[in-house]
Design a protein around this motif. Structure first.
Motif, PDB file in Angstrom:
ATOM      1  N   ALA A 119       0.824  -1.207   0.000  1.00  0.00           N
ATOM      2  CA  ALA A 119       0.000   0.000   0.000  1.00  0.00           C
ATOM      3  C   ALA A 119       0.859   1.260   0.000  1.00  0.00           C
ATOM      4  O   ALA A 119       0.541   2.250  -0.663  1.00  0.00           O
ATOM      5  N   VAL A 120       1.970   1.224   0.741  1.00  0.00           N
ATOM      6  CA  VAL A 120       2.868   2.380   0.785  1.00  0.00           C
ATOM      7  C   VAL A 120       3.543   2.579  -0.567  1.00  0.00           C
ATOM      8  O   VAL A 120       3.698   3.719  -1.037  1.00  0.00           O
ATOM      9  N   ALA A 123       1.003   4.040  -2.845  1.00  0.00           N
ATOM     10  CA  ALA A 123       0.790   5.440  -2.483  1.00  0.00           C
ATOM     11  C   ALA A 123       1.942   6.315  -2.946  1.00  0.00           C
ATOM     12  O   ALA A 123       1.741   7.438  -3.425  1.00  0.00           O
ATOM     13  N   THR A 126       1.696   6.791  -6.700  1.00  0.00           N
ATOM     14  CA  THR A 126       0.544   7.660  -6.961  1.00  0.00           C
ATOM     15  C   THR A 126       0.869   9.109  -6.620  1.00  0.00           C
ATOM     16  O   THR A 126       0.490  10.034  -7.348  1.00  0.00           O
ATOM     17  N   GLY A 127       1.578   9.310  -5.522  1.00  0.00           N
ATOM     18  CA  GLY A 127       1.946  10.666  -5.128  1.00  0.00           C
ATOM     19  C   GLY A 127       2.866  11.325  -6.138  1.00  0.00           C
ATOM     20  O   GLY A 127       2.693  12.505  -6.474  1.00  0.00           O
ATOM     21  N   GLU A 237       3.771   7.834   7.510  1.00  0.00           N
ATOM     22  CA  GLU A 237       2.521   8.588   7.565  1.00  0.00           C
ATOM     23  C   GLU A 237       2.782  10.086   7.516  1.00  0.00           C
ATOM     24  O   GLU A 237       2.098  10.829   6.811  1.00  0.00           O
ATOM     25  N   PHE A 240       4.199  11.486   3.904  1.00  0.00           N
ATOM     26  CA  PHE A 240       3.212  11.576   2.835  1.00  0.00           C
ATOM     27  C   PHE A 240       2.369  12.845   2.949  1.00  0.00           C
ATOM     28  O   PHE A 240       1.859  13.338   1.946  1.00  0.00           O
ATOM     29  N   THR A 274      -5.160  11.295  -2.870  1.00  0.00           N
ATOM     30  CA  THR A 274      -5.358   9.844  -2.775  1.00  0.00           C
ATOM     31  C   THR A 274      -4.144   9.167  -2.159  1.00  0.00           C
ATOM     32  O   THR A 274      -4.275   8.260  -1.326  1.00  0.00           O
ATOM     33  N   ALA A 275      -2.950   9.605  -2.563  1.00  0.00           N
ATOM     34  CA  ALA A 275      -1.725   9.032  -2.004  1.00  0.00           C
ATOM     35  C   ALA A 275      -1.634   9.293  -0.508  1.00  0.00           C
ATOM     36  O   ALA A 275      -1.226   8.407   0.265  1.00  0.00           O
ATOM     37  N   LEU A 278      -4.097   6.898   1.168  1.00  0.00           N
ATOM     38  CA  LEU A 278      -3.591   5.519   1.123  1.00  0.00           C
ATOM     39  C   LEU A 278      -2.506   5.290   2.158  1.00  0.00           C
ATOM     40  O   LEU A 278      -2.459   4.239   2.812  1.00  0.00           O
ATOM     41  N   ALA A 279      -1.633   6.276   2.310  1.00  0.00           N
ATOM     42  CA  ALA A 279      -0.537   6.126   3.275  1.00  0.00           C
ATOM     43  C   ALA A 279      -1.043   6.060   4.701  1.00  0.00           C
ATOM     44  O   ALA A 279      -0.441   5.393   5.554  1.00  0.00           O
ATOM     45  N   GLY A 282      -3.057   2.443   4.937  1.00  0.00           N
ATOM     46  CA  GLY A 282      -2.443   1.254   4.346  1.00  0.00           C
ATOM     47  C   GLY A 282      -1.963   0.228   5.329  1.00  0.00           C
ATOM     48  O   GLY A 282      -1.344  -0.755   4.950  1.00  0.00           O
TER      49      GLY A 282
END
Length: 306
Positions: A119-120, A123, A126-127, A237, A240, A274-275, A278-279, A282
């Motif tokens: 997930a990270v 993310a 995506t970021g 966390e 991000f 969104t990123a 997700l972070a 996740g």
């Protein structure tokens, strides 16, 4: 518990949101061509103010730890940011810098024993894509030294974030923040004098207002909230949340400077948000920490990060 964590996330997010206003303040209130002077006057007065409030100096190993953290989080980071800003379009520098969350995740796995979750990784990618769509222009030019400086800035800041989590200060949050700001400001001072020369002989009221904002709000307040977040949350966390900075900068440019936002930029902003989400969701905060060696004796179990 959930409410406390949400409040901590929101307070920590204020730091990159404030940093997103730096471009607007710099272009509208500060004298042109003096980014290193702005960095010094942002860090050093804020650090001295916090030292005056707390009346506490480092002890023992925290003399050199404060210097290392101040260099990574502020001094060296600002200097590399200055080189990148002068040799690259802002969109390129921001896009290269957006790799920082992935760097923090990797360093956290090595230095803090945290698991690097899928997930990270998703993310992080995506970021980067979101920031690129938000700020990168099709005609952006690349410069090898500028890209290296931007990447170096992301590396030193990522290292500073992880070490800030690994090294627990015996002093209060305000004192520790003040130590780092003073260390970073003192490291930047000779560089600023060598590169840019002495400060302007005259500063206008607008200049003073801008420097005052960057020092009190952009440094003393924002860095206190940032380091508070690092202490309470996982480094991944926290880092991000830094993706909010280019997003806020774009929104402020649209509101205050009449800079348009295209459909692709809006999509980029959505991907960046969104990123961030997700972070935070996740599962990284629930992963157990690994057992790591400690200088005080045999291997000790590090407290899991909330």
């Amino acid at each position: 518990m959930l409410r406390n964590r949400s409040a901590t996330l929101l307070l920590t997010a204020l730091a990159p949101a404030v940093w997103g206003s730096t471009y607007l303040v710099t272009t509208e209130l500060l004298p042109p061509g003096r980014p290193l002077l702005a960095a010094v006057l942002r860090a050093l007065p804020a650090g001295l103010l916090l030292l005056l409030v707390t009346r506490k100096l480092p002890t023992g190993s925290w003399w050199w730890k404060s210097l290392v953290l101040g260099a990574l989080n502020i001094g060296v980071f600002f200097a590399l940011l200055f080189v990148a800003a002068y040799r690259l379009p802002g969109g390129v520098a921001a896009t290269v810098g957006s790799v920082q969350p992935l760097l923090v995740a990797g360093l956290s796995a090595v230095l803090l024993g945290r698991r690097l979750t899928p997930a990270v990784l998703v993310a992080g990618v995506t970021g980067i894509a979101g920031v690129a769509l938000l700020v990168l222009r099709a005609d952006a030019r690349l410069d090898a030294l500028g890209v290296a400086a931007a990447l170096g800035g992301a590396v030193v800041m990522a290292t500073g974030v992880v070490l800030s989590k690994r090294w627990t200060s015996p002093a209060s949050l305000l004192a520790t923040t003040g130590w780092q700001l003073v260390a970073g400001g003192l490291l930047l001072l000779p560089v600023a004098l060598f590169v840019e020369g002495p400060p302007p002989a005259e500063l206008t009221a607008r200049n003073l207002l801008g420097y005052g904002y960057l020092s009190t709000v952009g440094a003393a307040l924002a860095y206190t909230l940032w380091f508070r977040g690092i202490k309470a949350l996982s480094p991944t966390e926290v880092t991000f949340l830094g993706l909010l900075s280019p997003l806020v900068a774009a929104v402020l440019g649209w509101i205050a400077l009449d800079q348009g936002l295209s459909g692709l930029q809006l999509l980029g902003g959505l991907l960046a948000l969104t990123a961030v989400v997700l972070a935070q969701t996740g599962g990284s905060r629930s992963r157990p920490a690994a057992t790591v060696p400690d200088r005080r004796g045999p291997a000790t179990r590090r407290t899991p990060v909330r």
